[in-house]
Motif scaffolding. Structure first.
Motif, PDB file in Angstrom:
ATOM      1  N   VAL A  65       5.322 -13.061  -0.248  1.00 38.48           N
ATOM      2  CA  VAL A  65       6.591 -13.747  -0.498  1.00 38.48           C
ATOM      3  C   VAL A  65       6.967 -14.524   0.762  1.00 38.48           C
ATOM      4  O   VAL A  65       6.767 -14.030   1.874  1.00 38.48           O
ATOM      5  CB  VAL A  65       7.702 -12.728  -0.863  1.00 38.48           C
ATOM      6  CG1 VAL A  65       7.909 -11.712   0.236  1.00 38.48           C
ATOM      7  CG2 VAL A  65       9.010 -13.441  -1.198  1.00 38.48           C
TER       8      VAL A  65
ATOM      9  N   ARG B 253       7.110  -5.682  -3.836  1.00 40.28           N
ATOM     10  CA  ARG B 253       6.417  -6.151  -5.047  1.00 40.28           C
ATOM     11  C   ARG B 253       7.343  -6.035  -6.266  1.00 40.28           C
ATOM     12  O   ARG B 253       7.402  -6.934  -7.111  1.00 40.28           O
ATOM     13  CB  ARG B 253       5.162  -5.320  -5.256  1.00 40.28           C
ATOM     14  CG  ARG B 253       4.298  -5.771  -6.408  1.00 40.28           C
ATOM     15  CD  ARG B 253       3.371  -6.890  -6.045  1.00 40.28           C
ATOM     16  NE  ARG B 253       2.371  -6.494  -5.079  1.00 40.28           N
ATOM     17  CZ  ARG B 253       1.420  -7.301  -4.611  1.00 40.28           C
ATOM     18  NH1 ARG B 253       1.386  -8.566  -5.017  1.00 40.28           N
ATOM     19  NH2 ARG B 253       0.546  -6.889  -3.739  1.00 40.28           N
TER      20      ARG B 253
ATOM     21  N   ARG C 280      10.722  -5.959  -6.255  1.00 43.43           N
ATOM     22  CA  ARG C 280      11.816  -6.938  -6.151  1.00 43.43           C
ATOM     23  C   ARG C 280      11.337  -8.336  -6.516  1.00 43.43           C
ATOM     24  O   ARG C 280      12.049  -9.101  -7.176  1.00 43.43           O
ATOM     25  CB  ARG C 280      12.360  -6.945  -4.722  1.00 43.43           C
ATOM     26  CG  ARG C 280      13.115  -5.690  -4.324  1.00 43.43           C
ATOM     27  CD  ARG C 280      13.765  -5.881  -2.971  1.00 43.43           C
ATOM     28  NE  ARG C 280      14.462  -4.696  -2.513  1.00 43.43           N
ATOM     29  CZ  ARG C 280      15.312  -4.687  -1.504  1.00 43.43           C
ATOM     30  NH1 ARG C 280      15.561  -5.813  -0.844  1.00 43.43           N
ATOM     31  NH2 ARG C 280      15.914  -3.575  -1.146  1.00 43.43           N
ATOM     32  N   LEU C 281      10.135  -8.660  -6.080  1.00 47.33           N
ATOM     33  CA  LEU C 281       9.571  -9.972  -6.367  1.00 47.33           C
ATOM     34  C   LEU C 281       9.362 -10.152  -7.867  1.00 47.33           C
ATOM     35  O   LEU C 281       9.593 -11.232  -8.416  1.00 47.33           O
ATOM     36  CB  LEU C 281       8.250 -10.128  -5.610  1.00 47.33           C
ATOM     37  CG  LEU C 281       7.594 -11.505  -5.605  1.00 47.33           C
ATOM     38  CD1 LEU C 281       8.513 -12.541  -4.973  1.00 47.33           C
ATOM     39  CD2 LEU C 281       6.271 -11.446  -4.855  1.00 47.33           C
ATOM     40  N   ALA C 282       8.943  -9.083  -8.535  1.00 37.40           N
ATOM     41  CA  ALA C 282       8.718  -9.156  -9.977  1.00 37.40           C
ATOM     42  C   ALA C 282      10.029  -9.255 -10.752  1.00 37.40           C
ATOM     43  O   ALA C 282      10.115  -9.987 -11.748  1.00 37.40           O
ATOM     44  CB  ALA C 282       7.926  -7.927 -10.434  1.00 37.40           C
ATOM     45  N   ARG C 283      11.057  -8.525 -10.280  1.00 39.05           N
ATOM     46  CA  ARG C 283      12.334  -8.500 -11.000  1.00 39.05           C
ATOM     47  C   ARG C 283      13.083  -9.813 -10.892  1.00 39.05           C
ATOM     48  O   ARG C 283      13.584 -10.343 -11.881  1.00 39.05           O
ATOM     49  CB  ARG C 283      13.215  -7.359 -10.477  1.00 39.05           C
ATOM     50  CG  ARG C 283      12.804  -5.983 -10.934  1.00 39.05           C
ATOM     51  CD  ARG C 283      13.931  -4.987 -10.686  1.00 39.05           C
ATOM     52  NE  ARG C 283      14.339  -4.935  -9.289  1.00 39.05           N
ATOM     53  CZ  ARG C 283      13.840  -4.065  -8.415  1.00 39.05           C
ATOM     54  NH1 ARG C 283      12.917  -3.195  -8.780  1.00 39.05           N
ATOM     55  NH2 ARG C 283      14.265  -4.062  -7.163  1.00 39.05           N
ATOM     56  N   ASP C 284      13.193 -10.330  -9.669  1.00 40.23           N
ATOM     57  CA  ASP C 284      14.000 -11.539  -9.458  1.00 40.23           C
ATOM     58  C   ASP C 284      13.475 -12.263  -8.214  1.00 40.23           C
ATOM     59  O   ASP C 284      14.012 -12.110  -7.118  1.00 40.23           O
ATOM     60  CB  ASP C 284      15.467 -11.159  -9.272  1.00 40.23           C
ATOM     61  CG  ASP C 284      16.400 -12.366  -9.343  1.00 40.23           C
ATOM     62  OD1 ASP C 284      15.923 -13.505  -9.134  1.00 40.23           O
ATOM     63  OD2 ASP C 284      17.598 -12.170  -9.617  1.00 40.23           O
ATOM     64  N   PRO C 285      12.419 -13.052  -8.365  1.00 45.31           N
ATOM     65  CA  PRO C 285      11.792 -13.677  -7.197  1.00 45.31           C
ATOM     66  C   PRO C 285      12.719 -14.596  -6.416  1.00 45.31           C
ATOM     67  O   PRO C 285      12.650 -14.638  -5.184  1.00 45.31           O
ATOM     68  CB  PRO C 285      10.603 -14.447  -7.795  1.00 45.31           C
ATOM     69  CG  PRO C 285      10.899 -14.573  -9.242  1.00 45.31           C
ATOM     70  CD  PRO C 285      11.705 -13.378  -9.609  1.00 45.31           C
TER      71      PRO C 285
ATOM     72  N   TYR D  30      15.179 -12.444  -4.354  1.00 46.40           N
ATOM     73  CA  TYR D  30      14.503 -11.745  -3.269  1.00 46.40           C
ATOM     74  C   TYR D  30      14.123 -12.712  -2.144  1.00 46.40           C
ATOM     75  O   TYR D  30      14.363 -12.444  -0.963  1.00 46.40           O
ATOM     76  CB  TYR D  30      13.258 -11.031  -3.798  1.00 46.40           C
ATOM     77  CG  TYR D  30      12.531 -10.217  -2.758  1.00 46.40           C
ATOM     78  CD1 TYR D  30      13.229  -9.376  -1.886  1.00 46.40           C
ATOM     79  CD2 TYR D  30      11.150 -10.285  -2.640  1.00 46.40           C
ATOM     80  CE1 TYR D  30      12.557  -8.626  -0.936  1.00 46.40           C
ATOM     81  CE2 TYR D  30      10.478  -9.534  -1.685  1.00 46.40           C
ATOM     82  CZ  TYR D  30      11.182  -8.710  -0.843  1.00 46.40           C
ATOM     83  OH  TYR D  30      10.524  -7.976   0.106  1.00 46.40           O
ATOM     84  N   GLU D  31      13.568 -13.855  -2.518  1.00 49.72           N
ATOM     85  CA  GLU D  31      13.193 -14.837  -1.495  1.00 49.72           C
ATOM     86  C   GLU D  31      14.426 -15.337  -0.749  1.00 49.72           C
ATOM     87  O   GLU D  31      14.399 -15.520   0.469  1.00 49.72           O
ATOM     88  CB  GLU D  31      12.449 -16.007  -2.143  1.00 49.72           C
ATOM     89  CG  GLU D  31      11.945 -17.024  -1.136  1.00 49.72           C
ATOM     90  CD  GLU D  31      11.138 -18.133  -1.772  1.00 49.72           C
ATOM     91  OE1 GLU D  31      11.119 -19.245  -1.203  1.00 49.72           O
ATOM     92  OE2 GLU D  31      10.533 -17.895  -2.842  1.00 49.72           O
TER      93      GLU D  31
END
Length: 244
Positions: free
Chosen positions: A132, A216, A218-223, A226-227
């Protein structure tokens, strides 16, 4: 592999030293690569002078360590500067030179060695910052992302000779390189132990610790969210650097 003969880059401290120690405890023969061989302190490890950005030293290591069947690409550098709004434009290039091109140098040099020894295995020690965009890690984040792709390309190219490649996604670990990170940090030996187990199982990409797994998820739930949360941290960090 019956008898493990490993070369660990950046083997004099941090995660690299942890890999050296863990491998030695498991009975492996271990070459510990370091820019300063005298800094290698693990009993039984064989120090090798090795700057992975120096083609001559990389070639010399490959010529000397001809029995290697496990290459652990761990050496890295973090200079903690902004990538775009930087006060030193050379840092981004330096981080790419070590973290990506240095790993590529080692992979190219040792691919024939691994092939001659039955195929063997490569472990690339990467980072959450490689999955990310991590703004407060400047040029380090894109360099680790590039090396994650390098791992997959290496796997494809070397598959005919039987070489396996495992990319380890590592979170926050108690090393000098992570001085800038607050909160929970993992023991380097736990990362080494987990990473070796993942490689033994033939994992392609493996999250080694709680932070990596959480990132991983957090990135899958709401990229986007998270970014964005990582991006805000670029304004809150102090400048510390490290190289392993």
């Amino acid at each position: 592999m019956s008898v493990v003969v490993a070369l660990v880059t950046g083997g004099n401290r941090g995660i690299g030293q942890a890999f050296v120690e863990e491998l030695r405890e498991q009975g492996a023969k271990v070459y510990a690569g370091s820019r300063d061989p005298a800094a290698v302190q693990t009993p039984g490890a064989i120090p090798v002078e090795l700057d992975i950005t120096d083609p001559a030293q990389v070639a010399a290591a490959a010529a000397h360590c001809t029995d290697v069947n496990l290459l652990v690409n761990n050496a890295g550098i973090f200079l903690n500067r902004r990538l775009v709004q930087t006060d030193d434009p050379d840092t981004g290039r330096a981080e790419m030179e070590v973290n990506y091109f240095g790993t590529l140098n080692m992979t190219r040099a040792f691919a024939p060695v691994l092939g001659a020894n039955g195929g063997g295995q490569i472990i690339n020690v990467l980072s959450v910052a490689g999955i990310v965009p991590t703004a407060f890690m400047g040029g380090y984040s894109p360099a680790k992302a590039a090396t994650l792709f390098l791992s997959g390309i290496t796997r494809a190219e070397l598959e005919p000779q039987g070489t396996k490649v495992t990319a380890l996604i590592v979170g926050s670990v108690e090393t000098r390189m992570s001085d800038h990170v607050d909160g929970r940090k993992e023991d380097p030996r736990d990362i080494a132990r987990t990473g070796l187990k993942a490689a033994a199982k033939g994992e392609w990409t493996f999250d080694t610790d709680w932070m990596a797994v959480d990132a991983r998820a957090r990135l899958a739930r709401d990229p986007v969210r998270y970014e964005r949360s990582l991006g805000r941290l670029v304004h809150k960090t102090t400048l510390r650097t490290g190289r392993d």
